[in-house]
Design a protein around this motif. Structure first.
Motif, PDB file in Angstrom:
ATOM      1  N   TYR A  98       0.833  -1.205   0.000  1.00  0.00           N
ATOM      2  CA  TYR A  98       0.000   0.000   0.000  1.00  0.00           C
ATOM      3  C   TYR A  98       0.866   1.254   0.000  1.00  0.00           C
ATOM      4  N   ARG A  99       1.835   1.295   0.905  1.00  0.00           N
ATOM      5  CA  ARG A  99       2.719   2.459   1.011  1.00  0.00           C
ATOM      6  C   ARG A  99       3.420   2.731  -0.308  1.00  0.00           C
ATOM      7  N   ASP A 100       4.027   1.709  -0.861  1.00  0.00           N
ATOM      8  CA  ASP A 100       4.808   1.891  -2.084  1.00  0.00           C
ATOM      9  C   ASP A 100       3.934   2.303  -3.263  1.00  0.00           C
ATOM     10  N   SER A 101       2.782   1.661  -3.414  1.00  0.00           N
ATOM     11  CA  SER A 101       1.927   2.007  -4.556  1.00  0.00           C
ATOM     12  C   SER A 101       1.280   3.373  -4.378  1.00  0.00           C
ATOM     13  N   THR A 102       0.879   3.709  -3.168  1.00  0.00           N
ATOM     14  CA  THR A 102       0.250   5.012  -2.919  1.00  0.00           C
ATOM     15  C   THR A 102       1.236   6.146  -3.121  1.00  0.00           C
ATOM     16  N   CYS A 103       2.415   6.022  -2.538  1.00  0.00           N
ATOM     17  CA  CYS A 103       3.397   7.102  -2.672  1.00  0.00           C
ATOM     18  C   CYS A 103       3.877   7.241  -4.111  1.00  0.00           C
ATOM     19  N   SER A 104       4.026   6.126  -4.806  1.00  0.00           N
ATOM     20  CA  SER A 104       4.412   6.172  -6.212  1.00  0.00           C
ATOM     21  C   SER A 104       3.324   6.865  -7.031  1.00  0.00           C
ATOM     22  N   PHE A 105       2.072   6.536  -6.758  1.00  0.00           N
ATOM     23  CA  PHE A 105       0.949   7.159  -7.455  1.00  0.00           C
ATOM     24  C   PHE A 105       0.910   8.668  -7.188  1.00  0.00           C
ATOM     25  N   MET A 106       1.068   9.049  -5.932  1.00  0.00           N
ATOM     26  CA  MET A 106       0.989  10.465  -5.557  1.00  0.00           C
ATOM     27  C   MET A 106       2.056  11.297  -6.274  1.00  0.00           C
ATOM     28  N   SER A 107       3.238  10.736  -6.427  1.00  0.00           N
ATOM     29  CA  SER A 107       4.317  11.507  -7.045  1.00  0.00           C
ATOM     30  C   SER A 107       4.182  11.586  -8.557  1.00  0.00           C
ATOM     31  N   ARG A 108       3.299  10.795  -9.140  1.00  0.00           N
ATOM     32  CA  ARG A 108       3.148  10.780 -10.596  1.00  0.00           C
ATOM     33  C   ARG A 108       1.870  11.438 -11.084  1.00  0.00           C
ATOM     34  N   LEU A 109       1.136  12.061 -10.186  1.00  0.00           N
ATOM     35  CA  LEU A 109      -0.077  12.775 -10.590  1.00  0.00           C
ATOM     36  C   LEU A 109       0.306  14.041 -11.352  1.00  0.00           C
ATOM     37  N   GLY A 110      -0.179  14.184 -12.534  1.00  0.00           N
ATOM     38  CA  GLY A 110       0.069  15.400 -13.308  1.00  0.00           C
ATOM     39  C   GLY A 110       1.536  15.575 -13.659  1.00  0.00           C
ATOM     40  N   ASP A 111       1.866  16.762 -14.129  1.00  0.00           N
ATOM     41  CA  ASP A 111       3.236  17.102 -14.499  1.00  0.00           C
ATOM     42  C   ASP A 111       3.845  17.895 -13.351  1.00  0.00           C
ATOM     43  N   ARG A 112       4.493  17.217 -12.431  1.00  0.00           N
ATOM     44  CA  ARG A 112       5.001  17.866 -11.221  1.00  0.00           C
ATOM     45  C   ARG A 112       6.491  18.185 -11.289  1.00  0.00           C
ATOM     46  N   GLY A 113       7.165  17.747 -12.297  1.00  0.00           N
ATOM     47  CA  GLY A 113       8.585  18.058 -12.428  1.00  0.00           C
ATOM     48  C   GLY A 113       9.370  17.640 -11.198  1.00  0.00           C
ATOM     49  N   THR A 114      10.202  18.560 -10.680  1.00  0.00           N
ATOM     50  CA  THR A 114      11.032  18.243  -9.521  1.00  0.00           C
ATOM     51  C   THR A 114      10.203  18.055  -8.254  1.00  0.00           C
ATOM     52  N   MET A 121       8.857  11.677  -1.327  1.00  0.00           N
ATOM     53  CA  MET A 121       9.566  11.673  -0.057  1.00  0.00           C
ATOM     54  C   MET A 121       8.625  12.021   1.089  1.00  0.00           C
ATOM     55  N   SER A 122       7.816  13.024   0.889  1.00  0.00           N
ATOM     56  CA  SER A 122       6.877  13.450   1.922  1.00  0.00           C
ATOM     57  C   SER A 122       5.873  12.344   2.238  1.00  0.00           C
ATOM     58  N   CYS A 123       5.379  11.691   1.219  1.00  0.00           N
ATOM     59  CA  CYS A 123       4.437  10.586   1.395  1.00  0.00           C
ATOM     60  C   CYS A 123       5.095   9.440   2.161  1.00  0.00           C
ATOM     61  N   LEU A 124       6.268   9.033   1.740  1.00  0.00           N
ATOM     62  CA  LEU A 124       6.967   7.940   2.415  1.00  0.00           C
ATOM     63  C   LEU A 124       7.201   8.255   3.885  1.00  0.00           C
ATOM     64  N   MET A 125       7.609   9.481   4.153  1.00  0.00           N
ATOM     65  CA  MET A 125       7.871   9.873   5.536  1.00  0.00           C
ATOM     66  C   MET A 125       6.600   9.851   6.376  1.00  0.00           C
ATOM     67  N   SER A 126       5.533  10.434   5.856  1.00  0.00           N
ATOM     68  CA  SER A 126       4.323  10.556   6.667  1.00  0.00           C
ATOM     69  C   SER A 126       3.668   9.198   6.919  1.00  0.00           C
ATOM     70  N   VAL A 127       3.563   8.356   5.900  1.00  0.00           N
ATOM     71  CA  VAL A 127       2.912   7.064   6.127  1.00  0.00           C
ATOM     72  C   VAL A 127       3.788   6.139   6.971  1.00  0.00           C
ATOM     73  N   THR A 128       5.100   6.270   6.860  1.00  0.00           N
ATOM     74  CA  THR A 128       6.003   5.468   7.686  1.00  0.00           C
ATOM     75  C   THR A 128       5.899   5.890   9.151  1.00  0.00           C
ATOM     76  N   ALA A 129       5.864   7.186   9.406  1.00  0.00           N
ATOM     77  CA  ALA A 129       5.706   7.675  10.783  1.00  0.00           C
ATOM     78  C   ALA A 129       4.368   7.227  11.362  1.00  0.00           C
ATOM     79  N   GLU A 130       3.329   7.284  10.555  1.00  0.00           N
ATOM     80  CA  GLU A 130       1.999   6.868  10.991  1.00  0.00           C
ATOM     81  C   GLU A 130       1.981   5.379  11.324  1.00  0.00           C
ATOM     82  N   ARG A 131       2.565   4.556  10.463  1.00  0.00           N
ATOM     83  CA  ARG A 131       2.573   3.116  10.687  1.00  0.00           C
ATOM     84  C   ARG A 131       3.418   2.754  11.910  1.00  0.00           C
TER      85      ARG A 131
END
Length: 141
Positions: A98-114, A121-131
């Motif tokens: 779940y973590r890996d697919s969700t964070c990967s999905f979040m970072s690929r929404l739209g054209d976000r460039g850098t 990174m933000s997603c990985l950190m927040s869901v890891t801290a929560e878990r």
């Protein structure tokens, strides 16, 4: 139901339960950001909005958070009997997917460039801290 369909249904139920229970840690008075170290906060302030510097701060903090997650999992697992330990292992594996697919999905929404790397990174950190907090809150079962 066919066997593959049954497996998918069980995985979906396990994943949904994991996500629901994982959110319980945030329902208390603490926030995910409370789990971030003062070193990370200082590093981000010093980064001055420079993406590369911010990524380095995030990577270091994620490494710290991941180590805490592993320690919390180890401690929670040690307190369980073999059958419960297997259930926790299966739940943790579902959560990792779940973590890996969700964070990967979040970072690929739209054209976000850098921003994609920072979002990931933000997603990985927040869901890891929560878990991690969820695992710590298991206490004696």
């Amino acid at each position: 139901m066919t066997t593959p369909t049954r497996r998918i249904a069980r995985f979906a139920l396990l994943l949904a339960t994991t996500c629901w229970l994982g959110g319980a840690a945030l329902a208390q008075d603490r926030t995910v950001e409370d789990s971030y170290s003062p070193t990370y906060k200082t590093c981000m302030d010093a980064a001055g909005g420079v993406t590369l510097a911010m990524r380095e701060c995030g990577n270091a903090e994620y490494g710290r958070l991941d180590a805490e997650l592993n320690e919390a999992y180890r401690k929670a697992s040690e307190a369980l009997d073999p059958e419960q330990r297997k259930l926790l292992r299966d739940t943790q594996r579902a959560w990792l997917a779940y973590r890996d697919s969700t964070c990967s999905f979040m970072s690929r929404l739209g054209d976000r460039g850098t921003m994609a790397a920072l979002t990931d990174m933000s997603c990985l950190m927040s869901v890891t801290a929560e878990r991690t907090q969820w695992l710590r809150d298991l206490g004696p079962i």
